[in-house]
Design an enzyme around this catalytic site. Structure first.
Site, PDB file in Angstrom:
ATOM      1  N   ARG A 115       0.838  -1.204   0.000  1.00 29.83           N
ATOM      2  CA  ARG A 115       0.000   0.000   0.000  1.00 29.83           C
ATOM      3  C   ARG A 115       0.863   1.240   0.000  1.00 29.83           C
ATOM      4  O   ARG A 115       1.922   1.264   0.623  1.00 29.83           O
ATOM      5  CB  ARG A 115      -0.921   0.014   1.212  1.00 29.83           C
ATOM      6  CG  ARG A 115      -1.980  -1.011   1.057  1.00 29.83           C
ATOM      7  CD  ARG A 115      -3.096  -0.896   2.031  1.00 29.83           C
ATOM      8  NE  ARG A 115      -3.997  -1.976   1.741  1.00 29.83           N
ATOM      9  CZ  ARG A 115      -5.003  -1.901   0.876  1.00 29.83           C
ATOM     10  NH1 ARG A 115      -5.253  -0.761   0.255  1.00 29.83           N
ATOM     11  NH2 ARG A 115      -5.757  -2.945   0.645  1.00 29.83           N
ATOM     12  N   HIS A 133      12.342  -2.270  -3.426  1.00 33.49           N
ATOM     13  CA  HIS A 133      11.580  -2.435  -4.664  1.00 33.49           C
ATOM     14  C   HIS A 133      12.382  -3.339  -5.603  1.00 33.49           C
ATOM     15  O   HIS A 133      13.595  -3.149  -5.748  1.00 33.49           O
ATOM     16  CB  HIS A 133      11.332  -1.061  -5.302  1.00 33.49           C
ATOM     17  CG  HIS A 133      10.506  -1.144  -6.548  1.00 33.49           C
ATOM     18  ND1 HIS A 133       9.164  -1.473  -6.531  1.00 33.49           N
ATOM     19  CD2 HIS A 133      10.844  -0.984  -7.852  1.00 33.49           C
ATOM     20  CE1 HIS A 133       8.710  -1.502  -7.773  1.00 33.49           C
ATOM     21  NE2 HIS A 133       9.710  -1.204  -8.585  1.00 33.49           N
ATOM     22  N   GLU A 198      17.765  -9.220  -2.925  1.00 33.23           N
ATOM     23  CA  GLU A 198      16.996  -8.313  -2.066  1.00 33.23           C
ATOM     24  C   GLU A 198      17.392  -8.465  -0.605  1.00 33.23           C
ATOM     25  O   GLU A 198      17.578  -7.480   0.103  1.00 33.23           O
ATOM     26  CB  GLU A 198      15.489  -8.584  -2.216  1.00 33.23           C
ATOM     27  CG  GLU A 198      14.922  -8.148  -3.558  1.00 33.23           C
ATOM     28  CD  GLU A 198      13.399  -8.248  -3.595  1.00 33.23           C
ATOM     29  OE1 GLU A 198      12.741  -7.989  -2.584  1.00 33.23           O
ATOM     30  OE2 GLU A 198      12.863  -8.604  -4.669  1.00 33.23           O
TER      31      GLU A 198
HETATM   32  C1  GRF Z   1       9.687  -8.348  -2.804  1.00 30.60           C
HETATM   33  O1  GRF Z   1      10.008  -8.678  -4.131  1.00 30.60           O
HETATM   34  C2  GRF Z   1       9.816  -6.872  -2.579  1.00 30.60           C
HETATM   35  O2  GRF Z   1      10.855  -6.280  -3.294  1.00 30.60           O
HETATM   36  C3  GRF Z   1       8.499  -6.356  -3.091  1.00 30.60           C
HETATM   37  O3  GRF Z   1       7.562  -7.327  -2.670  1.00 30.60           O
HETATM   38  C4  GRF Z   1       8.208  -8.584  -2.516  1.00 30.60           C
HETATM   39  C5  GRF Z   1       7.981  -9.035  -1.117  1.00 30.60           C
HETATM   40  O4  GRF Z   1       8.482 -10.323  -0.873  1.00 30.60           O
HETATM   41  N1  GRF Z   1       8.254  -5.018  -2.626  1.00 30.60           N
HETATM   42  P1  GRF Z   1       8.564 -10.859   0.618  1.00 30.60           P
HETATM   43  O5  GRF Z   1       7.183 -10.762   1.229  1.00 30.60           O
HETATM   44  O6  GRF Z   1       9.569 -10.024   1.364  1.00 30.60           O
HETATM   45  O7  GRF Z   1       9.016 -12.279   0.492  1.00 30.60           O
END
Ligand code: GRF
Length: 226
Positions: A115, A133, A198
């Site tokens: 959100r 992101h 990430e």
């Molecule tokens: C990730 O790819 C993040 O970059 C994006 O949403 C996804 C969330 O994955 N904003 P998780 O819930 O952390 O596994």
């Protein structure tokens, strides 16, 4: 024996000195909407001392999201704010603001929180909200960022950790990591490759923030290089 005891005493001493100079732990609140793998990476890094913080609460807008059980298993309080049970976005955000107020968060980590926060919400935590992101911003904002990258035919994709501003997926960039894009990639295969970057990227960015290493100069975040 004596040697082991002496080693332990030295270790404790060094640890105490290190903690003293590192400063007090930051109070972190995580917002998530889904499986919570980024939240999990943050939690692990908090537990092993890489991030100088304590996770005070996890906020989710999705009842039943997998991140809820994860937070519970860590003993972290969960706040569920289902947008559908509020008459307006303002009421929804006010509920969250009131619920997290007692934790006096130094940092809010958005980890797959789906959100857009209003400028009013953000103004309560200026320069204290960070997001991840799955794209190399400023390219491919919004949903299906990895699919957008595949469709655009870019050869390099990645992820970005940034400070949150009212515009979606904008705001001063803290860290980015890149991965190759292959000809046979789909949104899913690219998403999986990006996800492996990430977790360490978010951990490093949050660690820098919690050690007070970051400063913001206009759009530029300084203090990310060794
Ligand atoms: C990730 O790819 C993040 O970059 C994006 O949403 C996804 C969330 O994955 N904003 P998780 O819930 O952390 O596994």
């Amino acid at each position: 024996n004596d040697v082991t005891f002496f080693t332990q005493v030295v270790f404790c001493f060094v640890k105490t000195i290190h903690e003293f100079f590192r400063g007090s732990k930051k109070r972190m609140v995580i917002f998530a909407s889904g499986r919570g793998s980024n939240a999990e990476a943050l939690h692990e890094a908090v537990e092993n001392g890489t991030i100088n913080a304590e996770i005070k609460a996890l906020v989710t807008d999705i009842p039943g999201a997998a991140c809820i059980d994860k937070a519970k298993s860590w003993g972290v309080p969960v706040i569920v704010a289902d947008r559908k049970s509020f008459a307006s976005k303002q009421a929804f955000e006010q509920y969250i603001l009131d619920a997290i107020a007692p934790y006096a968060a130094d940092v809010i980590c958005l980890a797959g929180f789906m959100r857009l926060l209003s400028s009013d919400f953000i103004s309560h935590y200026e320069h204290k909200i960070i997001n991840i992101h799955p794209a190399l911003l400023p390219s491919f904002r919004g949903l299906h960022a990895q699919g957008q990258a595949v469709a655009a035919g870019v050869k390099i994709a990645g992820c970005t950790v940034h400070f949150v501003v009212p515009d979606m997926d904008a705001g001063p960039i803290i860290l980015q990591s890149a991965v190759p894009v292959y000809e046979d990639d789909t949104e899913d295969t690219l998403a999986a490759r990006i996800l492996t970057k990430e977790h360490p990227t978010y951990v490093r960015a949050a660690a820098l923030f919690c050690d007070d290493k970051l400063t913001i100069d206009g759009n530029v975040v300084k203090g990310t290089q060794e």
